[in-house]
Design an enzyme around this catalytic site. Structure first.
Site, PDB file in Angstrom:
ATOM      1  N   GLU A  45      59.380  46.955  29.434  1.00 57.98           N
ATOM      2  CA  GLU A  45      58.573  48.103  29.845  1.00 57.98           C
ATOM      3  C   GLU A  45      58.190  47.920  31.305  1.00 57.98           C
ATOM      4  O   GLU A  45      57.910  46.807  31.758  1.00 57.98           O
ATOM      5  CB  GLU A  45      57.306  48.221  28.989  1.00 57.98           C
ATOM      6  CG  GLU A  45      56.375  49.297  29.561  1.00 57.98           C
ATOM      7  CD  GLU A  45      55.328  49.807  28.581  1.00 57.98           C
ATOM      8  OE1 GLU A  45      54.920  49.040  27.705  1.00 57.98           O
ATOM      9  OE2 GLU A  45      54.930  50.979  28.722  1.00 57.98           O
ATOM     10  N   CYS A 238      54.173  52.489  26.211  1.00 60.05           N
ATOM     11  CA  CYS A 238      53.358  53.665  26.554  1.00 60.05           C
ATOM     12  C   CYS A 238      53.983  54.514  27.644  1.00 60.05           C
ATOM     13  O   CYS A 238      53.711  55.715  27.712  1.00 60.05           O
ATOM     14  CB  CYS A 238      51.962  53.221  26.966  1.00 60.05           C
ATOM     15  SG  CYS A 238      51.013  52.539  25.599  1.00 60.05           S
ATOM     16  N   ASN A 372      56.749  56.212  20.513  1.00 58.96           N
ATOM     17  CA  ASN A 372      56.315  54.818  20.638  1.00 58.96           C
ATOM     18  C   ASN A 372      55.208  54.554  19.629  1.00 58.96           C
ATOM     19  O   ASN A 372      55.480  54.517  18.437  1.00 58.96           O
ATOM     20  CB  ASN A 372      55.870  54.534  22.080  1.00 58.96           C
ATOM     21  CG  ASN A 372      55.331  53.134  22.263  1.00 58.96           C
ATOM     22  OD1 ASN A 372      55.950  52.191  21.782  1.00 58.96           O
ATOM     23  ND2 ASN A 372      54.210  52.969  22.918  1.00 58.96           N
ATOM     24  N   GLU A 373      53.982  54.409  20.088  1.00 57.44           N
ATOM     25  CA  GLU A 373      52.882  54.150  19.140  1.00 57.44           C
ATOM     26  C   GLU A 373      52.230  55.475  18.774  1.00 57.44           C
ATOM     27  O   GLU A 373      51.190  55.824  19.308  1.00 57.44           O
ATOM     28  CB  GLU A 373      51.860  53.224  19.796  1.00 57.44           C
ATOM     29  CG  GLU A 373      52.331  51.800  19.917  1.00 57.44           C
ATOM     30  CD  GLU A 373      51.315  50.893  20.590  1.00 57.44           C
ATOM     31  OE1 GLU A 373      50.368  51.411  21.226  1.00 57.44           O
ATOM     32  OE2 GLU A 373      51.463  49.676  20.486  1.00 57.44           O
TER      33      GLU A 373
END
Ligand code: AHR
Length: 653
Positions: A45, A238, A372-373
């Site tokens: 990331e 993120c 993602n989350e």
């Protein structure tokens, strides 16, 4: 104290410093589940300046003058003007005009500070390039690498003149500094009275990974390659979601000529006000083409992750921040186009672009992550149309869904059944958790449903309670936890530690796996844990028990966590044991089932006498694996594993 008491005390002390015998049995009769080649991998990331200022070797910050403050990273002097009227690159409209300062003894120009300075090494070559045009008659610029802090006669470390004429043209110069400097700058003078326009000012070291022009930092890629990763997840995290939809990672902006890739805001520049980096942006110079190529070159399956239309849910409580379900079509098309970009023939629109960028052969993409989350019903209702569209067009592509940001709890319990309902192939679980969690999770996957989606432990690291930084003890607990991943390799198909990279001068999040400055990099104890697992993942799970039970740090197991694999390629059993206790543990591993003849046996240990220590740039080899030969008696291996030690035994047949 009399002699008798003193002897008794010594005996008691000795008993306290060595644990009781731990007898394990490795069943050689039955070959267990296949271990996926993807089992241990990497998650990249762009956090902690991992891309611009890190892996992407560009040394010029704000090279296209597109930061919201156009000259951020630059110091301008004399006649410098930022313009947008006749830019050569549509998606990067800003450029600078250098004009005569109006006096023979005055000067016009700019200098760039790089990312926390520019690090140059004596004798190495640096490739400068710029798009430029003379405004009227031919003009000249002088390009220099300088050491502004030099106390010597001259600040100039290297210098070249470039003649610039009429139309926008790319100019190049090679610069070789006469001495090493870790905080150098790039300086450009207008060296003529004629005005000149400049755009996309770039400086790269010539010795990038594979010597590729405009490429990646060789030492950092080497560190990735040395893991032998099975999978490479990118570009986040993120940043896939963005603080808002506008700042999400948009893969289509990250491909094609670098000069025309637009700037994106990096959400990590303002995520933590206590670690604020107002100059953290994404040039997209490290884009999806480069990620695919990198995956190929380090031998890992690429796993791109795309936005599912939800902006970061931590930062957006207003439903209007997200894409309504009935307007997801462009996002779904992005996913389909990405698969075409990776795998399509040169006859397809996106396959053609890949070929034009230098890779006519497909990248062989097999996996794609959507979201993602994410959490709540907002996620499955968005994932569903993606799944339908991808299945319809690309039935062989495996889809990775998510169980949210938590390792357990309400959202996790809601999302797993939803992922089953939607028939996701894998579910991405994240856990940044303290010591107690890792110690309690040795058996986490032992009772997982074997029929549903497989597990991708996509982001994890032990975050020590009150010690949220790299240190050996955290790495040891990761090693302990990973025995449970390995034992359950039938259901756990991939695992990636996170985050991967951190610049010592620009981090937002720690611990991290590899730290670097502009010159050096260091592999942490957690790196070595990952590497030991990846190099010794084997081909099949082998059953290893103690008193008939899995060795998972349970009560009565003396802080031991263990797993074993059979490696058909090297014809070896590999046993991994983490002793998380404070006492050395005598261990025996008896190989039972088949009649076998044993060859060489080695033990590799990872340990630090000071569990609070880790490797640093200045002391990079404090905690490293140490391998020695060990003897085996018959079919039983006996050893004493030191307190707080990870031990890996390779028993060759
Ligand atoms: O790895 C850092 C962040 O942790 C990732 O961006 C996100 O997925 C998680 O919250």
């Amino acid at each position: 104290m009399n002699l008798r008491n003193s002897i008794v005390c010594s005996l008691l002390a000795a008993a306290a410093t060595v644990g009781a015998q731990n007898n394990m049995v490795l069943n050689t009769k039955k070959t267990g589940a296949a271990i996926q080649p993807t089992m241990y991998g990497l998650f990249f990331e762009d956090i902690n300046y991992a891309a611009d200022g890190g892996l992407y070797a560009e040394m010029v910050k704000n090279r296209s003058f597109e930061f919201p403050q156009s000259l951020m990273g630059w110091e301008a002097f004399g006649g410098v003007e930022v313009r947008t009227d006749e830019a050569p690159f549509e998606r990067n409209p800003h450029y600078v005009r250098l004009t005569d300062p109006g006096h023979a003894h005055k000067r016009t120009g700019l200098q760039n500070e790089g990312f926390f300075g520019m690090s140059v090494v004596q004798g190495k070559t640096y490739d400068f390039s710029v798009w430029a045009r003379a405004v009227a008659a031919d003009s000249k610029i002088r390009v220099e690498i300088v050491d502004p802090a030099s106390g010597g006669e001259s600040q100039v470390l290297a210098s070249q003149d470039i003649t610039v004429s009429g139309t926008w043209t790319r100019h190049e110069a090679q610069l070789s500094p006469r001495r090493t400097c870790t905080r150098a700058k790039l300086r450009i003078f207008l060296a003529s009275s004629q005005a000149v326009d400049l755009e996309h000012v770039s400086l790269f070291p010539a010795d990038t990974w594979k010597g590729r022009k405009g490429g990646l930092r060789a030492d950092l890629v080497q560190a990735l390659a040395d893991i032998k990763p099975g999978v490479f997840r990118f570009p986040g995290g993120c940043i896939v979601e963005g603080t808002d939809l506008e700042s999400r990672y948009d893969w289509k902006k990250s491909v094609g000529p670098v000069e025309n890739r637009p700037l994106n805001e990096n959400r990590w520049h303002y995520t933590f006000p206590h670690r604020f980096y107002p100059d953290y942006y994404q040039s997209y110079g490290l884009g999806f083409y480069e990620f695919f190529l990198l995956s190929e070159e380090i031998g890992a399956e690429p796993l791109p992750v795309l936005s599912c239309g939800l902006a970061c849910q931590f930062q957006n409580k207003d439903p209007k921040a997200h894409v309504p379900v009935d307007q997801l079509e462009p996002y779904i098309q992005d996913a389909l186009d990405l698969i075409e970009f990776a795998n399509g023939s040169e006859q397809t629109e996106w396959g053609r672009l890949r070929a034009e960028m230098g890779h006519p052969a497909p990248f062989g993409l097999k996996l794609i992550g959507i979201g993602n989350e994410q959490w709540g019903s907002e996620y499955p209702e968005r994932l569903e149309p993606f799944v339908k569209a991808i299945r319809a067009k690309y039935p062989d592509i495996k889809i990775v869904g998510t169980s949210g940001p938590d390792s357990e709890g309400k959202q996790f319990d809601y999302l797993w059944p939803e992922m089953r309902r939607l028939k996701a192939d894998l579910v991405d679980e994240h856990f940044y958790r303290p010591e107690a969690w890792f110690l309690a999770q040795g058996a986490r996957y032992d009772a997982y449903d074997r029929k549903g989606p497989k597990v991708f432990a996509g982001e994890y690291a032990c975050h020590g309670k009150g010690k949220k930084w790299n240190h050996f003890h955290a790495s040891l607990l990761e090693a302990a936890f990973m025995t449970g991943l390995e034992r359950n390799a039938d259901v756990v198909h991939m695992a990636t530690y996170a985050p991967l990279f951190a610049h010592v001068d620009g981090w937002q999040w720690r611990p991290d796996m590899i730290w670097f400055d502009n010159t050096r990099s260091v592999r942490t104890a957690s790196y070595y844990v990952q590497q030991l697992y990846a190099h010794n993942k084997g081909t099949n799970v082998a059953q290893l028990t103690m008193n008939g039970k899995a060795v998972c740090g349970a009560d009565g197991q003396n802080g031991l966590f263990a797993s074993a694999v059979w490696d058909a390629d090297s014809r070896a059993y590999i046993v991994k044991i983490a002793n998380t206790s404070d006492t050395p543990q005598p261990v025996s591993v008896s190989l039972q089932g088949r009649k076998l003849t044993f060859g060489k046996v080695t033990r590799t240990t990872l340990h630090s006498d000071n569990p609070d220590l880790d490797n640093t740039l200045d002391a990079p080899f404090v905690v490293v694996p140490v391998t020695t030969d060990v003897e085996m008696t018959g079919s039983t291996l006996t050893d004493t594993i030191g307190a707080q030690t990870f031990a890996l035994y390779r028993i060759s047949l």
